[in-house]
Design a protein around this motif. Structure first.
Motif, mmCIF file in Angstrom:
data_model
loop_
_atom_site.group_PDB
_atom_site.id
_atom_site.type_symbol
_atom_site.label_atom_id
_atom_site.label_comp_id
_atom_site.label_asym_id
_atom_site.label_seq_id
_atom_site.Cartn_x
_atom_site.Cartn_y
_atom_site.Cartn_z
ATOM 1 N N ASN B 344 -15.405 -17.245 11.169
ATOM 2 C CA ASN B 344 -15.891 -16.382 10.936
ATOM 3 C C ASN B 344 -14.755 -16.608 9.334
ATOM 4 O O ASN B 344 -13.950 -16.061 9.253
ATOM 5 N N GLU B 345 -15.808 -16.858 8.589
ATOM 6 C CA GLU B 345 -14.695 -16.272 7.043
ATOM 7 C C GLU B 345 -15.390 -15.110 6.684
ATOM 8 O O GLU B 345 -16.656 -14.464 6.748
ATOM 9 N N LEU B 346 -14.618 -14.142 5.985
ATOM 10 C CA LEU B 346 -14.567 -12.986 5.544
ATOM 11 C C LEU B 346 -16.042 -13.331 4.661
ATOM 12 O O LEU B 346 -15.966 -14.457 4.284
ATOM 13 N N PRO B 391 -8.643 -13.913 -3.880
ATOM 14 C CA PRO B 391 -9.804 -13.980 -2.560
ATOM 15 C C PRO B 391 -8.767 -14.553 -1.633
ATOM 16 O O PRO B 391 -8.683 -14.005 -0.609
ATOM 17 N N ASP B 392 -7.757 -15.194 -2.305
ATOM 18 C CA ASP B 392 -6.737 -15.482 -1.764
ATOM 19 C C ASP B 392 -5.363 -15.329 -1.225
ATOM 20 O O ASP B 392 -4.527 -16.368 -2.652
ATOM 21 N N PRO B 408 -12.349 -17.022 0.493
ATOM 22 C CA PRO B 408 -11.719 -15.665 0.924
ATOM 23 C C PRO B 408 -10.884 -15.404 2.109
ATOM 24 O O PRO B 408 -11.356 -14.524 3.058
ATOM 25 N N ASN B 409 -9.997 -15.913 2.372
ATOM 26 C CA ASN B 409 -8.206 -15.833 2.946
ATOM 27 C C ASN B 409 -8.362 -14.819 3.424
ATOM 28 O O ASN B 409 -7.971 -14.192 5.115
ATOM 29 N N THR B 431 -4.712 -4.894 -0.535
ATOM 30 C CA THR B 431 -5.191 -6.453 0.554
ATOM 31 C C THR B 431 -5.296 -5.985 2.302
ATOM 32 O O THR B 431 -5.584 -4.679 1.931
ATOM 33 N N ILE B 432 -5.660 -6.485 3.101
ATOM 34 C CA ILE B 432 -6.024 -6.297 4.132
ATOM 35 C C ILE B 432 -5.105 -5.429 4.679
ATOM 36 O O ILE B 432 -5.378 -4.433 5.517
ATOM 37 N N GLN B 433 -3.233 -5.873 4.721
ATOM 38 C CA GLN B 433 -2.728 -4.407 5.247
ATOM 39 C C GLN B 433 -2.143 -3.436 4.729
ATOM 40 O O GLN B 433 -2.777 -2.547 5.080
ATOM 41 N N ASN B 434 -1.918 -3.621 3.344
ATOM 42 C CA ASN B 434 -1.599 -2.204 2.643
ATOM 43 C C ASN B 434 -1.660 -2.172 1.496
ATOM 44 O O ASN B 434 -2.781 -3.236 0.666
ATOM 45 N N THR B 435 -2.000 -0.932 0.769
ATOM 46 C CA THR B 435 -2.336 -0.448 -0.364
ATOM 47 C C THR B 435 -0.651 -0.500 -1.552
ATOM 48 O O THR B 435 0.064 0.545 -0.916
ATOM 49 N N VAL B 436 -0.755 -0.934 -2.628
ATOM 50 C CA VAL B 436 -0.017 -0.744 -3.843
ATOM 51 C C VAL B 436 -0.242 0.090 -4.359
ATOM 52 O O VAL B 436 -2.034 -0.338 -4.826
ATOM 53 N N GLU B 437 0.355 1.349 -5.257
ATOM 54 C CA GLU B 437 0.047 1.448 -5.976
ATOM 55 C C GLU B 437 0.659 1.653 -7.370
ATOM 56 O O GLU B 437 1.829 2.610 -7.807
ATOM 57 N N PRO B 438 0.916 1.047 -7.964
ATOM 58 C CA PRO B 438 1.815 0.645 -9.395
ATOM 59 C C PRO B 438 1.533 1.700 -10.103
ATOM 60 O O PRO B 438 3.092 1.418 -11.101
ATOM 61 N N LEU B 439 0.700 2.187 -10.848
ATOM 62 C CA LEU B 439 0.786 3.187 -12.474
ATOM 63 C C LEU B 439 1.276 5.214 -11.179
ATOM 64 O O LEU B 439 1.465 5.849 -11.818
ATOM 65 N N GLY B 440 2.002 5.120 -9.860
ATOM 66 C CA GLY B 440 1.986 6.236 -9.963
ATOM 67 C C GLY B 440 1.214 6.434 -8.772
ATOM 68 O O GLY B 440 0.538 6.175 -8.230
ATOM 69 N N GLU B 441 1.453 7.436 -7.854
ATOM 70 C CA GLU B 441 1.100 8.206 -6.845
ATOM 71 C C GLU B 441 -0.169 8.601 -7.288
ATOM 72 O O GLU B 441 -0.914 8.904 -8.076
#
Ligand code: HEM
Lengths: 394, 552
Positions: B344-346, B391-392, B408-409, B431-441
């Motif tokens: 079960n590799e992605l 990928p990792d 791709p782990n 990423t799988i768990q969260n989203t970062v918005e580096p340049l503002g909302e």
């Protein structure tokens, strides 16, 4: 009775036959006061008959188990160790018919008994084979090794008898110390069997949670009261004894506990024997060696190596390499079991060179034979249980 | 050094102990001893004769059995020490520094010392290999030192030996004989399959001389084996590559030019504990799942001869085969083994481009995690641009996302989202768990929908052209061992003097018991004089002397 039950009953039968035969051989040797060998031969005949019956039962165990599991019963500690006990007795039976030596039975059978008892402390249900073991090379390789080791063990048995006869026990010496050491070790194995059986029969069980060496939580079941506790262990069983000493993650405290219990019980047993008889164990046995033919023992010692060494080469190196090449893609990988097969082989090569090139015969050869067996046992016990446990892939 | 002249007139090379012709002892020491030392027939061995130049000294060092055995013992002790802690190949660390840290962290000070002494990589260390090299040198020199003179002297044996040679043999007898004694002995010995040669008033009966070559044959086998092991250091003889092949993938086989492998399917089976496997139920209950089989169904392709290198469009199918443990794929001197697997590799991840406030979707996109494309056009006119793919993903370093491995782990994506509403584009790191918005909302985001997985098969590609050499070495070793151990060299010398007295001597390199059994039958049928085992006499005398000391 199912076939598997028949199989394990046959093993019990073999065990008790060997037990009885040990005493009859002892009686045959002891009864021979005049050294006339007539009575020795008569009782020897009874004893060897019982041994052969036991051996047939033992073979019956082996093949019925093979039928049940569908593969040669040589795939785990229980099976391999029992088979070793069996080849030991097989080797002795051959020697008996060649040389008529009841005294050899008196030494080999108890050792075989201890080995079978030791084996039965491991889980004994028939187990499936992982893919790597699903090949005929497994049966070919392991059976050759176990036969070779059974034969090599005869060299140690003959050596031990030689030493029991020639070592002067009335004077303090290195020889006396080490000879007694060997016998003390055998008593320790008895200690292991007694303590394991006792706690198994009384159903002792205590579950712990602990932190292993990779910093992960794990649980472990102790079958003996915990002298040593695993790293940061917490008992999950109520009202159970808490460990006396906690150990770092690297140490397998449950095995250490087993070893300690065996040491404890074995040593108590040994001290009791010494106190009651007021003699060293070697002194207790030595009178039985009165009629031993030293030249014959030396001959058996050497013969066993001459037959065992090429067989061992074939089984533990040649066949093992063929198997490894097919299964692991390389014939040699320096894993501890492989290395110890090489160590054993090199040791017997050294034995042969010392004997042929340096004229080490008689007592020196006898010591070498005994050391060879010690290496084989080390391989069986320490490498399998302790060294392999230290390696992450085990 | 000078040649040694024997009383019989024969000139022997320097260092000879027993005259090559008549067998008389040539040194004073041998003349005075009760038994002659028959090892190597008393010939001149180089190592026992010269000790002047540096070459002599090296030769003598390596030809000594004491040195040979010492090397064997040092090797076995070292090898054993190497098993106390795992070798570096078995620890979960790959760089010098992490390996060192692993030993120190896991095994404490013991581990630190072990690593410092180099035991963590013992078997490929310089000194271990040097020891094996010394073993090989010792094998060659010790064998040559003994074999050459032994061969010469056994080839040129004389039938008649001097009485002083005969009476110093371990088996010796003398006494009156009849006229036909020699003849009868000869007949009987021939019956026992001895080669008999006669000369005037004597005979020499010999059997099993070839067993004397046993040790040299087995040593040659060992040398051939070691030579084969050494050969693998030469490029071309030995290939060991690993290949991770995903389901559906076709790849060139590393180090095997022109061949390609496709993984059609990977499967893993475990024992069920039911039906056929019911007999294993108890064991399975105790230890949990046990793997029964893992296999990769592969297709082997080859590039046609005239195709451009690297072109994969017109590959020829060579073979379809299920590779399983113990059943490697073999072709053209190569073998491919089933070694490992990852379930079960992605494979691909599907996202929806959604408005954060209304949760309305502007369309979906699927990113292939092995070969992602740069731009994804959605139906409503929106685009997603992949600015960076990790990928990792293992965290940020100086604000830059990092990847630990190319597998791709834990995929991370730096994307720019452009919609009709936000034509300038918005940047987002997912990423799988969260989203970062580096340049503002941002107004939009990518919402994870689902992921495809597949199995990866771990294969090993191997070529080992040294195997036949190793096999031959092993075979020769076994033949040599059997030859030297299960046969023995037996000789009898019988002479009749002018007055009718018979002299009788016997020698064997091992198994005196067997020799005596043969001799008894000859003595019986030819009425030879009784013989004694002089070694036994000596032993008895020694023992009596010892006991005498004790009692006095
Ligand atoms: C692992 C390495 C070695 C193995 C497996 C090996 C094996 C053997 C064997 C099986 C024999 C025959 C023994 C018998 O018939 O009882 C033998 C004999 C002998 N080996 Fe080795 N050997 C090894 C290394 C060496 C080395 C390093 C030397 C160097 C001194 C050596 C010198 C000899 C000699 C001198 C003999 C006796 C030859 C004779 O007396 O005719 N061996 N070896």
């Amino acid at each position: 009775m199912t076939l598997i039950e028949i199989s394990s009953n046959l093993l019990y039968l073999a065990f008790f036959a060997y037990l009885i035969a040990t005493f009859v051989f002892g009686g045959a040797v002891k009864g021979n006061k005049k050294g006339s060998f007539n009575s020795e031969q008569r009782w020897g005949k009874v004893a060897i008959t019982i041994t052969v019956i036991g051996f047939l039962a033992n073979i019956g165990y082996f093949f019925t188990r093979w039928i049940v599991s569908g593969h040669a019963p040589l795939s785990n500690m229980f099976e391999f160790t029992t088979a070793f006990g069996m080849t030991l007795v097989g080797g002795f039976i051959i020697l008996y018919y060649l040389y008529k030596t009841p005294v050899l039975g008196m030494v080999v059978l108890p050792v075989a008994l201890l080995i079978i008892a030791y084996a039965s402390m491991f889980p004994s249900e028939v187990s499936p084979l992982i893919p790597a073991l699903q090949t005929n090379w497994l049966a070919i390789h392991v059976s050759t090794v176990v036969i070779a080791e059974g034969i090599l063990a005869m060299s140690a048995a003959a050596g031990l008898i030689y030493l029991l006869k020639v070592v002067d026990l009335s004077k303090k010496s290195k020889q006396r110390f080490w000879l007694e050491g060997i016998l003390y070790f055998l008593v320790l194995v008895v200690g292991f069997v007694i303590s394991s059986s006792y706690f198994t029969l009384t159903n002792y069980e205590n579950t712990f949670q602990y932190v292993n060496k990779d910093d992960q939580e794990a649980t472990i079941i102790y079958n003996m009261p915990p002298i040593f506790g695993m790293n940061e262990s917490v008992s999950l069983t109520e009202n159970a004894m808490t460990p006396l000493v906690e150990t770092p993650a690297l140490v397998d405290a449950s095995k250490l506990t087993t070893v300690t219990w065996s040491l404890l019980i074995g040593t108590i047993l040994y001290v009791l024997i010494r106190l009651i008889t007021r003699r060293r164990i070697a002194q207790l046995i030595q009178p039985l060696m009165k009629n031993v033919n030293l030249q014959l023992m030396d001959e058996i010692n050497y013969r066993a190596v001459i037959i065992g060494f090429p067989l061992f080469t074939l089984g533990a190196l040649v066949f093992a390499m063929i198997w490894a090449q097919i299964t692991w893609s390389r014939f040699w990988g320096w894993d501890p079991k492989e290395v110890w097969a090489l160590v054993t082989w090199l040791f017997y090569a050294a034995y042969l060179h010392l004997r042929l090139g340096k004229g080490w015969q008689g007592e020196k050869s006898a010591w070498l034979g005994v050391i060879g067996f010690a290496i084989i046992m080390f391989n069986l016990i320490v490498v399998n249980l302790i060294i392999a446990g230290l390696h992450s892939y085990a | 050094m000078e040649n040694v002249q024997c009383q019989c007139g024969h000139t022997n090379p320097p260092g000879t102990k027993l005259c090559e012709s008549c067998g008389r002892s040539l040194t004073e020491k041998d003349q005075n001893s009760k038994l002659v030392d028959m090892r190597y027939e008393g010939t001149a061995r180089r190592s026992q004769t010269y000790n002047k130049s540096i070459i002599d000294k090296i030769w003598n060092f390596f030809s000594s059995v004491k040195v040979g055995v010492s090397i064997i013992v040092i090797l076995l002790v070292a090898a054993a020490i190497g098993t106390i802690l795992p070798q570096q190949a078995f620890v979960p660390a790959s760089t010098e520094a992490t390996i060192q840290a692993y030993y120190a962290d896991t095994y404490g000070s013991v581990g630190r010392v072990y690593h410092a002494l180099g035991f963590h990589d013992l078997y490929s260390s310089f000194w271990f290999i040097a020891l094996v090299g010394m073993l090989a040198i010792s094998l060659v020199i010790a064998s040559l030192d003994r074999f050459v003179p032994l061969y010469k002297s056994l080839k040129n044996q004389r039938v008649l030996r001097h009485p002083s040679f005969m009476d110093k043999q371990r088996i010796y007898g003398s006494g009156p004989g009849a006229e036909d004694t020699l003849e009868k002995a000869e007949t009987k010995l021939k019956e026992l399959k001895y080669n008999v040669r006669t000369d005037k008033n004597g005979l020499l009966a010999e059997k099993g001389r070839f067993s004397r070559w046993g040790p040299y044959v087995n040593h040659i086998g060992l040398i051939i084996f070691l030579f084969g092991v050494m050969l693998r250091m030469i490029p071309g003889f030995y290939i060991d590559e690993s290949l991770w092949l995903r389901e559906g993938e076709t790849r060139a086989i590393p180090e095997v030019p022109g061949y390609y492998l496709e993984n059609k399917n990977f499967k893993l089976e475990t024992y069920t504990g039911e039906g056929e496997d019911a007999r294993f139920e108890e064991a399975i209950d105790r230890v949990g799942t046990v793997v029964k089989n893992y296999q990769t169904d592969i297709v082997l392709y080859q590039e046609p001869e005239d195709s451009l290198p690297g072109a994969t469009d017109n590959l020829e199918v060579i073979q379809e085969y299920p590779i399983r443990v113990n059943q490697p794929l073999k072709f053209d001197g190569y073998a491919v083994y089933q070694m490992d697997y990852k379930l079960n590799e992605l494979k691909a991840m599907t996202f929806a481009l959604t408005n954060k406030e209304t949760e309305e979707s502007l369309g979906e996109l699927t990113i292939d995690l092995i070969n992602p494309v740069d731009t994804y056009e959605l139906e409503g006119g929106s685009t997603v641009e992949l600015l960076g793919y990790y990928p990792d993903f293992s965290g940020f370093e100086d604000g830059e996302p990092q990847t630990a491995t190319p597998l791709p782990n834990n995929p991370g994506f730096l994307v720019e989202l452009t919609t009709p509403e936000t034509p300038a584009g918005e940047t987002s790191f997912i990423t799988i768990q969260n989203t970062v918005e580096p340049l503002g909302e941002n107004q939009f985001k990518l919402t994870f929908q689902n992921a495809d997985t597949r199995n990866v098969s771990g294969l090993t590609v191997r070529k080992d052209s040294t195997l036949p050499i190793l096999g031959i070495g092993g075979l020769i070793f076994m033949i040599g061992v059997a030859q030297g151990m299960y046969f023995n060299h037996r000789r009898f010398w019988i002479q009749q003097k002018a007055d009718g007295t018979i002299l009788l001597a016997g020698h064997t390199n091992k198994n005196w018991f067997g020799l005596k059994k043969d001799l008894d039958r000859v003595v019986d049928s030819a009425k030879l004089p009784a013989y004694t085992d002089q070694q036994d006499e000596i032993d008895k005398a020694e023992k009596a002397e010892k006991e005498g000391e004790v009692s006095s």
